[in-house]
Structure formats: structure tokens, C-alpha cells
Motif scaffolding. Structure first.
Motif, PDB file in Angstrom:
ATOM      1  N   UNK A 296      77.061   9.755  49.854  1.00 32.72           N
ATOM      2  CA  UNK A 296      78.143   9.096  49.137  1.00 32.72           C
ATOM      3  C   UNK A 296      79.521   9.436  49.710  1.00 32.72           C
ATOM      4  N   UNK A 297      79.730  10.692  50.041  1.00 36.97           N
ATOM      5  CA  UNK A 297      81.062  11.146  50.429  1.00 36.97           C
ATOM      6  C   UNK A 297      81.175  11.341  51.944  1.00 36.97           C
ATOM      7  N   UNK A 298      82.270  10.885  52.515  1.00 41.51           N
ATOM      8  CA  UNK A 298      82.547  11.202  53.921  1.00 41.51           C
ATOM      9  C   UNK A 298      82.847  12.687  54.056  1.00 41.51           C
ATOM     10  N   UNK A 299      83.564  13.206  53.068  1.00 42.61           N
ATOM     11  CA  UNK A 299      83.829  14.645  52.986  1.00 42.61           C
ATOM     12  C   UNK A 299      83.476  15.085  51.569  1.00 42.61           C
ATOM     13  N   UNK A 300      82.456  15.920  51.425  1.00 40.07           N
ATOM     14  CA  UNK A 300      81.973  16.300  50.101  1.00 40.07           C
ATOM     15  C   UNK A 300      83.047  17.087  49.363  1.00 40.07           C
ATOM     16  N   UNK A 301      83.427  16.638  48.161  1.00 40.60           N
ATOM     17  CA  UNK A 301      84.462  17.348  47.394  1.00 40.60           C
ATOM     18  C   UNK A 301      83.923  18.661  46.832  1.00 40.60           C
ATOM     19  N   UNK A 302      84.803  19.528  46.303  1.00 40.74           N
ATOM     20  CA  UNK A 302      84.327  20.757  45.667  1.00 40.74           C
ATOM     21  C   UNK A 302      83.302  20.448  44.572  1.00 40.74           C
ATOM     22  N   UNK A 303      82.224  21.218  44.539  1.00 45.39           N
ATOM     23  CA  UNK A 303      81.203  21.023  43.504  1.00 45.39           C
ATOM     24  C   UNK A 303      80.661  22.388  43.088  1.00 45.39           C
ATOM     25  N   UNK A 304      80.103  22.437  41.897  1.00 41.26           N
ATOM     26  CA  UNK A 304      79.472  23.666  41.431  1.00 41.26           C
ATOM     27  C   UNK A 304      78.354  23.337  40.462  1.00 41.26           C
ATOM     28  N   UNK A 305      77.623  24.377  40.074  1.00 41.70           N
ATOM     29  CA  UNK A 305      76.634  24.246  39.007  1.00 41.70           C
ATOM     30  C   UNK A 305      76.951  25.297  37.953  1.00 41.70           C
ATOM     31  N   UNK A 306      77.388  24.856  36.792  1.00 38.34           N
ATOM     32  CA  UNK A 306      77.687  25.802  35.719  1.00 38.34           C
ATOM     33  C   UNK A 306      76.425  26.269  34.996  1.00 38.34           C
ATOM     34  N   UNK A 307      75.255  25.792  35.442  1.00 39.49           N
ATOM     35  CA  UNK A 307      74.000  26.325  34.906  1.00 39.49           C
ATOM     36  C   UNK A 307      73.804  27.776  35.333  1.00 39.49           C
ATOM     37  N   UNK A 308      74.540  28.228  36.346  1.00 38.02           N
ATOM     38  CA  UNK A 308      74.480  29.644  36.728  1.00 38.02           C
ATOM     39  C   UNK A 308      75.155  30.521  35.674  1.00 38.02           C
ATOM     40  N   UNK A 309      75.849  29.914  34.713  1.00 40.43           N
ATOM     41  CA  UNK A 309      76.452  30.620  33.580  1.00 40.43           C
ATOM     42  C   UNK A 309      75.598  30.494  32.316  1.00 40.43           C
ATOM     43  N   UNK A 310      75.179  29.282  32.033  1.00 43.01           N
ATOM     44  CA  UNK A 310      74.542  28.980  30.743  1.00 43.01           C
ATOM     45  C   UNK A 310      73.028  28.883  30.799  1.00 43.01           C
ATOM     46  N   UNK A 311      72.473  28.774  32.000  1.00 43.48           N
ATOM     47  CA  UNK A 311      71.086  28.368  32.128  1.00 43.48           C
ATOM     48  C   UNK A 311      70.976  26.870  31.920  1.00 43.48           C
ATOM     49  N   UNK A 312      69.781  26.361  32.110  1.00 43.27           N
ATOM     50  CA  UNK A 312      69.557  24.922  31.917  1.00 43.27           C
ATOM     51  C   UNK A 312      69.306  24.675  30.438  1.00 43.27           C
ATOM     52  N   UNK A 313      70.260  24.021  29.800  1.00 48.23           N
ATOM     53  CA  UNK A 313      70.187  23.800  28.344  1.00 48.23           C
ATOM     54  C   UNK A 313      69.547  22.458  27.992  1.00 48.23           C
ATOM     55  N   UNK A 314      68.813  21.884  28.934  1.00 46.54           N
ATOM     56  CA  UNK A 314      68.023  20.668  28.711  1.00 46.54           C
ATOM     57  C   UNK A 314      68.881  19.523  28.180  1.00 46.54           C
ATOM     58  N   UNK A 315      68.575  18.993  27.005  1.00 47.51           N
ATOM     59  CA  UNK A 315      69.298  17.811  26.516  1.00 47.51           C
ATOM     60  C   UNK A 315      70.771  18.079  26.272  1.00 47.51           C
ATOM     61  N   UNK A 316      71.147  19.335  26.040  1.00 46.57           N
ATOM     62  CA  UNK A 316      72.547  19.671  25.785  1.00 46.57           C
ATOM     63  C   UNK A 316      73.363  19.786  27.068  1.00 46.57           C
ATOM     64  N   UNK A 317      72.701  19.842  28.217  1.00 45.17           N
ATOM     65  CA  UNK A 317      73.384  20.148  29.477  1.00 45.17           C
ATOM     66  C   UNK A 317      74.508  19.173  29.794  1.00 45.17           C
TER      67      UNK A 317
END
Length: 398
Positions: free
Chosen positions: A311-332
């Protein structure tokens, strides 16, 4: 067509019992993942980290306005907690809530099955109490919220696995844009449960270490619990002094590739992100930040960065906040939408924890340090569910 604004937010997760506490944890890079859960009982709590909310059911109950707690599960309680914070933040009175043009769309997968042992006892007619007989399905928390707050507008519960609350946000925005509602409270709630922990363990994707989203050596996900709600209002009724952002775009796709995996060529991921950009009339080059789904599983993370690369010619900053909360399934999707809005409000980018080696062959690391004073005006938030149900939300500074 009317614009849709976010005017209130509420959240409870492993890193905080309200928005302010969650924000503080994100700024300080403080995870909520740990072994030896206090309130969730499972044979895996000694060996696996979980993202448990740091409050008992009794403590959560004291923080909400509901007095009759009969039949309320932990999922119900955390839903009430996040919901009440969101409507208070938006300044919604009981008159607004009970108006026919105010509705509620919520997502959940576990619902009342958080009481896994009680469900088993009841199903075998061995239970000593029938208090929770009407609480086991995934929509019971929505029914309780609707009844207690006398919501008379459109209500629904969505279960599209881990994209559920993202789809609730999308559906709420579409209802407002189409003129079917003026205000929608949208989000979702899920609690830790033996039912889901055992299920994910059977898929062999639970990590016995802290999860490492987007790291080449990732081992799998950590499960968490939480709830989050957003108040959406049409531009005609929104208080301009309370606007967090515009829900400018959304895209949903289903790659129909596999029951529990995404298509490795990222066809569904790419279609969802492209759909959100097209709906918003925004170019890929204008995206300042992506809150990724980032589960730390082999399939998800490689597929998602493959989608970024396409999608991106230059990938913008990205993160995963699941490293804080865990995978909260439907609430994610709801929780991560709130985190995206915090990034926009404060001009901050939060580090993705436990990542040091980029996934080959894309070789793009997520954000690994906290950054302040950033331009964060256009944000994509991704949520992907089982069956390849992919949803992207695009928030734009109003």
C-alpha cells in the motif's frame, strides 16, 4: 453527507482502569502483561502471561452506577465501566441517551462465557444457582446497557471475532452518515475466559513469553481483557469543543482464505485499508501513523507488513499496542481506536514493545521509542478477525 465526530471515549484494560491511566502507561512504555493472574483462574496462568485488568469484580462494580448486580458477569461490568466513562466524557445526559436517534452497537466474542465453569454446570443441570442463565450469550452486555440506560435507538451486537468492535465503530458511523441516527455509542468488551484460552492454546498460537509483535522471532500472542467505547455524533449535534477526531473512512473485507489465518498475499488486509482511504478521500502518503492489528503470530504479522509494503511507497510509523494489553479479542478494535485518538490528541507515538529484529523480507521495524511533538493528523487502525474479516478505520483530525 454529514461528517461523524468522536466526542467521548472510555476504556479499561490491563494498563489502566480509565483513559488517563491507559495514556500514562503508553507514555511510559509500561506493559500490563504478566504471569500469575490474580482474578482469572486457569492452569496456564503460571506458565503464560495474560493482560488482566488490575481490579476485582467487586472493585469494578463499585466504580459504576449500577446497584443491582444480579446476573452481571465480568464482561458486563467492564462494559459498564468503559461505557459510563465515554458518555460522561461526551457529556451525554439521560435525555440524550434515551432519544430515539441515539443507538448502541457493541462487539463481544466471549460475552457471558467468561463463566466457563458455570456454563458447564448449568448445561449439565448441576448448578446451585441460576443467576447467570440469561448472561451467557455474547449479546447480554449490550442488552444490560440498553436496559439500564433506556436506549431506544438502533442497537446491535457484532461478533466477527477480533474485528468486532472495529466493525461496531464502522456500523455506527454508517448509521449516522445515512441519517438513521444522530448519536451512536460504539465499541466492545471481552474478558479472559477458560473457553478462549483453551481454544487459542489448541491452535498453538499462545506464547509463554511476553509477545513480540512484528519481531522476526515472535512466538505467538498473549490474551488480554478489556472494554472501550466511543461516542460518535453527527456534525449537526456535536459539541465542537469536545471533538477528538472525525471518523473519516472505514473499509471491511473478507479474504475467505482460512478459518483462522489471513491470506499471505494480504488481499484482505490491503482491501480493507484501501477501502478506508477511498471512503475518506485520503491518499496513502497522507497517513501519519498506523495502529496495527499486530497479534505477534507468524501469519498475522507477516501478512500485515506485506499489506503495508503493497500500500505505501514509504511505510509510515506503526506499532502494536497489544504488547501492552494483550489481544483483547472483540474489544481490541475499540481499545486501539482509543489509543489512536490519544496519539492524535497529544501528538505522541508509543513504542511497540519487545521488538528488535524486523520481519524478513520486508525489514520494517515498528515504532520502538516514545516520540512526542509529532504530526499525527491522519491515522489508520487495523483489526482482523478469524475467517479473514479485515477492518480498517481512518481517523482524521477535525
Amino acid at each position: 453527507m454529514t461528517k461523524v465526530y468522536v466526542t467521548g471515549i472510555g476504556v479499561i484494560s490491563a494498563i489502566g482502569n480509565n483513559v488517563a491511566e491507559n495514556h500514562e502507561s503508553l507514555v511510559n512504555g509500561r506493559t500490563g502483561l504478566a504471569r500469575d493472574s490474580q482474578y482469572f483462574n486457569s492452569k496456564y496462568t503460571k506458565s503464560h502471561p495474560f493482560g488482566e485488568i488490575k481490579a476485582s469484580n467487586d472493585e469494578i462494580a463499585k466504580a459504576i452506577s449500577v446497584k443491582d448486580l444480579t446476573g452481571l458477569t465480568r464482561t458486563d461490568l467492564i462494559a459498564f465501566k468503559a461505557f459510563e466513562e465515554a458518555i460522561q466524557d461526551a457529556g451525554l445526559t439521560s435525555e440524550f441517551l434515551s432519544h430515539s436517534e441515539t443507538g448502541l452497537i457493541s462487539g463481544s466474542t466471549v460475552g457471558g462465557m467468561v463463566l466457563t465453569d458455570q456454563v458447564f454446570e448449568d448445561s449439565n443441570m448441576r448448578a446451585k444457582s441460576t443467576e447467570f442463565l440469561e448472561s451467557y450469550d455474547y449479546c447480554s452486555h449490550t442488552l444490560r446497557l440498553t436496559e439500564y440506560f433506556k436506549i431506544k435507538g438502533i442497537t446491535n451486537t457484532i461478533n466477527t471475532a477480533c474485528s468486532s468492535s472495529a466493525n461496531a465503530i464502522m456500523m455506527g458511523a454508517r448509521l449516522i452518515k445515512s441519517g438513521r441516527a444522530k448519536r451512536m455509542i460504539v465499541g466492545g468488551a471481552d474478558s479472559l475466559a477458560k473457553f478462549t484460552v483453551n481454544g487459542f492454546n489448541s491452535l498453538q498460537i499462545l506464547s509463554d513469553e511476553l509477545c513480540q509483535p512484528f519481531d522476526q522471532n515472535r512466538k505467538g500472542l498473549n490474551l488480554g481483557e478489556g472494554a472501550a467505547y466511543l461516542v460518535l455524533e453527527s456534525e449537526e449535534v456535536a459539541d465542537t469543543e469536545k471533538i477528538y477526531a472525525e471518523v473519516a473512512g472505514y473499509g471491511n473485507s473478507n479474504d475467505a482464505y482460512h478459518a483462522s489465518s489471513l491470506s499471505e498475499d494480504a488481499v484482505g488486509v490491503l482491501a480493507a485499508m484501501e477501502g478506508a482511504l477511498a471512503e475518506a478521500g485520503v491518499l496513502a502518503s497522507e497517513v501519519d501513523y498506523v495502529n496495527a492489528h499486530g497479534t505477534a503470530t507468524g501469519n498475522n504479522d507477516l501478512t500485515e507488513v506485506t499489506g503495508f509494503d503493497k500500500l505505501f511507497k514509504s511505510i509510515p510509523p506503526f506499532n502494536s499496542t497489544k504488547s501492552y494489553t494483550g489481544h483483547t479479542l472483540a474489544a481490541a478494535g475499540g481499545i486501539e481506536a482509543v489509543f489512536s485518538l490519544l496519539s492524535m490528541k497529544y501528538g505522541e507515538l508509543y513504542p511497540s514493545l519487545n521488538c528488535s529484529k524486523a520481519i524478513e523480507p520486508i525489514n520494517e521495524l515498528p515504532i520502538i521509542q516514545f516520540h512526542s511533538n509529532q504530526k499525527v493528523e491522519t491515522v489508520l487502525s487495523n483489526s482482523f478477525g478469524f475467517g479473514g474479516n479485515c477492518t480498517s478505520l481512518l481517523f482524521k483530525k477535525a
